[in-house]
Design a protein around this motif. Structure first.
Motif, PDB file in Angstrom:
ATOM      1  N   LEU A  56     118.279 -13.652 -30.955  1.00  0.00           N
ATOM      2  CA  LEU A  56     119.373 -13.001 -31.646  1.00  0.00           C
ATOM      3  C   LEU A  56     119.790 -13.802 -32.868  1.00  0.00           C
ATOM      4  N   ASP A  57     120.125 -13.085 -33.927  1.00  0.00           N
ATOM      5  CA  ASP A  57     120.660 -13.739 -35.120  1.00  0.00           C
ATOM      6  C   ASP A  57     121.598 -12.778 -35.826  1.00  0.00           C
ATOM      7  N   THR A  58     122.519 -13.311 -36.599  1.00  0.00           N
ATOM      8  CA  THR A  58     123.541 -12.479 -37.245  1.00  0.00           C
ATOM      9  C   THR A  58     122.968 -11.600 -38.338  1.00  0.00           C
ATOM     10  N   ALA A  59     121.806 -11.938 -38.872  1.00  0.00           N
ATOM     11  CA  ALA A  59     121.191 -11.064 -39.868  1.00  0.00           C
ATOM     12  C   ALA A  59     120.810  -9.728 -39.240  1.00  0.00           C
ATOM     13  N   SER A  60     120.292  -9.780 -38.010  1.00  0.00           N
ATOM     14  CA  SER A  60     119.902  -8.554 -37.319  1.00  0.00           C
ATOM     15  C   SER A  60     121.079  -7.893 -36.619  1.00  0.00           C
ATOM     16  N   PRO A  71     122.924 -16.942 -26.231  1.00  0.00           N
ATOM     17  CA  PRO A  71     122.196 -15.878 -26.929  1.00  0.00           C
ATOM     18  C   PRO A  71     120.927 -15.418 -26.227  1.00  0.00           C
ATOM     19  N   ASP A  72     120.515 -16.134 -25.201  1.00  0.00           N
ATOM     20  CA  ASP A  72     119.340 -15.711 -24.438  1.00  0.00           C
ATOM     21  C   ASP A  72     119.699 -14.660 -23.389  1.00  0.00           C
ATOM     22  N   ARG A  73     120.997 -14.415 -23.192  1.00  0.00           N
ATOM     23  CA  ARG A  73     121.436 -13.440 -22.206  1.00  0.00           C
ATOM     24  C   ARG A  73     121.784 -12.110 -22.867  1.00  0.00           C
ATOM     25  N   ILE A  90     123.675  -5.677 -26.486  1.00  0.00           N
ATOM     26  CA  ILE A  90     122.462  -6.164 -27.139  1.00  0.00           C
ATOM     27  C   ILE A  90     121.627  -6.838 -26.066  1.00  0.00           C
ATOM     28  N   ASP A  91     120.382  -6.434 -25.963  1.00  0.00           N
ATOM     29  CA  ASP A  91     119.450  -7.079 -25.045  1.00  0.00           C
ATOM     30  C   ASP A  91     118.476  -7.914 -25.874  1.00  0.00           C
ATOM     31  N   PRO A  92     118.529  -9.251 -25.751  1.00  0.00           N
ATOM     32  CA  PRO A  92     117.608 -10.081 -26.530  1.00  0.00           C
ATOM     33  C   PRO A  92     116.163  -9.931 -26.086  1.00  0.00           C
ATOM     34  N   ASN A  93     115.973  -9.343 -24.911  1.00  0.00           N
ATOM     35  CA  ASN A  93     114.622  -9.145 -24.373  1.00  0.00           C
ATOM     36  C   ASN A  93     114.366  -7.651 -24.234  1.00  0.00           C
ATOM     37  N   ASP A 129     110.164  -3.736 -26.224  1.00  0.00           N
ATOM     38  CA  ASP A 129     108.988  -3.970 -27.060  1.00  0.00           C
ATOM     39  C   ASP A 129     108.859  -5.439 -27.459  1.00  0.00           C
ATOM     40  N   GLY A 130     109.577  -6.300 -26.717  1.00  0.00           N
ATOM     41  CA  GLY A 130     109.491  -7.720 -27.002  1.00  0.00           C
ATOM     42  C   GLY A 130     110.409  -8.182 -28.109  1.00  0.00           C
ATOM     43  N   THR A 131     111.282  -7.306 -28.570  1.00  0.00           N
ATOM     44  CA  THR A 131     112.244  -7.664 -29.606  1.00  0.00           C
ATOM     45  C   THR A 131     113.633  -7.243 -29.153  1.00  0.00           C
ATOM     46  N   PRO A 132     114.684  -7.853 -29.700  1.00  0.00           N
ATOM     47  CA  PRO A 132     116.047  -7.476 -29.299  1.00  0.00           C
ATOM     48  C   PRO A 132     116.348  -6.018 -29.635  1.00  0.00           C
ATOM     49  N   ILE A 133     117.211  -5.424 -28.838  1.00  0.00           N
ATOM     50  CA  ILE A 133     117.617  -4.035 -29.060  1.00  0.00           C
ATOM     51  C   ILE A 133     119.105  -3.896 -28.779  1.00  0.00           C
TER      52      ILE A 133
END
Length: 232
Positions: free
Chosen positions: A2-6, A18-20, A75-78, A81-85
Motif C-alpha cells: 500500500l502507498d498513498t499514491a495509489s 499496511p500488510d493487513r 483496502i485489501d493489500p493482497n 490479482d496479486g495487487t491491492p484492491i
C-alpha cells in the motif's frame, strides 16, 4: 504494498499495519456488516473510524476510495490479482471477503446463489425500508404533518419482517448455514431498537425473528464486530 499514491485515503487515516486489510467504517447497521465478517473469518485487519460527518465521508481522501461517500470501505493489500484492491458498498464487501476466504458463502454454487438472493433482499429491500422507517419515525421526518410517508414505511417494514419470519420457520439461519446473508440482515433488525420502532412494527409478534436475532447476537465475533471501530 500500500502507498498513498495509489490510495490517498491513507494520508488521512495512516495504517500502522499496511500488510493487513484496512477497514474504514463506523458502527452503523451497514458498517458493522464488514467488521463482523472480518471477525468471523479471522482475517488480520486494521480498523479506522470514519465518522458520518462531512469532514470524514466527504473528504477528498475518503472519496478517493468511495466516490459515493458512504461507509464501509476496505483496502485489501493482497488482492485477487496479486495487487491491492479497494472495495466499497457493504454487500460487495461481504461477497468479496466470502470469495477471498471461501467462508460463509455455502459449499456449492446452489448454496451461493441462495445466500446471494437473501443478501440482495437486504440490500435492496430491508435496509432501505428500515432506514426510511427510522427517518420518518425517529428523525426529521417524524415532524412532517402528513402521516402518509411514515405509514408507508411502517407497513412495508411489517411486510418485510413477515417475509423473514416465515422463511425462518424451522431453521436457524436465513439460507441454510450461517452466512453473509445473516450478517447483512441481522444488524438491520437490531437497528429497530435504535429507532424505537419495535412496537410499531409488531416485533414481538415475530417469534422466529426474535429468536434469530438472539442467536446472532450471541456469537462472539458479532459482539466484537458491533463495536468495531469504537465510536470513541
Amino acid at each position: 504494498m500500500l502507498d498513498t499514491a495509489s490510495f490517498p485515503i491513507m494520508a488521512k487515516w495512516p495504517p500502522q499495519h499496511p500488510d493487513r486489510l484496512q477497514l474504514y467504517s463506523f458502527p452503523t447497521p451497514n458498517g458493522v456488516k464488514a467488521s463482523i465478517m472480518l471477525e468471523e473469518t479471522g482475517l488480520p485487519y486494521e480498523a479506522h473510524k470514519v465518522t458520518l460527518a462531512d469532514a470524514d465521508v466527504k473528504s477528498p481522501e475518503f472519496l478517493s476510495l468511495n466516490p459515493n461517500n458512504k461507509i464501509p470501505a476496505i483496502i485489501d493489500p493482497n488482492g485477487p490479482d496479486g495487487t491491492p484492491i479497494g472495495v466499497f458498498e457493504s454487500g460487495a464487501i461481504l461477497l468479496y471477503l466470502a470469495e477471498k476466504t471461501g467462508q460463509f458463502i455455502g459449499q456449492s454454487a446452489t448454496d451461493k446463489h441462495r445466500i446471494t438472493q437473501w443478501l440482495m433482499f437486504q440490500m435492496g429491500g430491508l435496509g432501505p425500508m428500515l432506514g426510511q422507517l427510522g427517518f420518518f419515525y425517529k428523525f426529521a421526518g417524524s415532524e412532517i404533518e402528513d402521516l402518509r410517508p411514515r405509514e408507508r414505511y411502517i407497513n412495508e417494514s411489517k411486510r418485510l419482517l413477515n417475509v423473514l419470519n416465515q422463511e425462518l420457520k424451522g431453521q436457524d439461519w436465513i439460507a441454510g448455514d450461517y452466512s453473509i446473508a445473516d450478517m447483512a440482515i441481522a444488524p438491520w433488525l437490531r437497528g429497530l431498537d435504535f429507532y424505537g420502532a419495535k412496537e410499531v412494527v409488531g416485533w414481538d409478534d415475530h417469534a422466529n425473528l426474535t429468536a434469530y436475532l438472539d442467536r446472532f447476537l450471541d456469537r462472539p465475533a458479532v459482539q466484537k464486530g458491533l463495536v468495531t471501530p469504537a465510536r470513541d
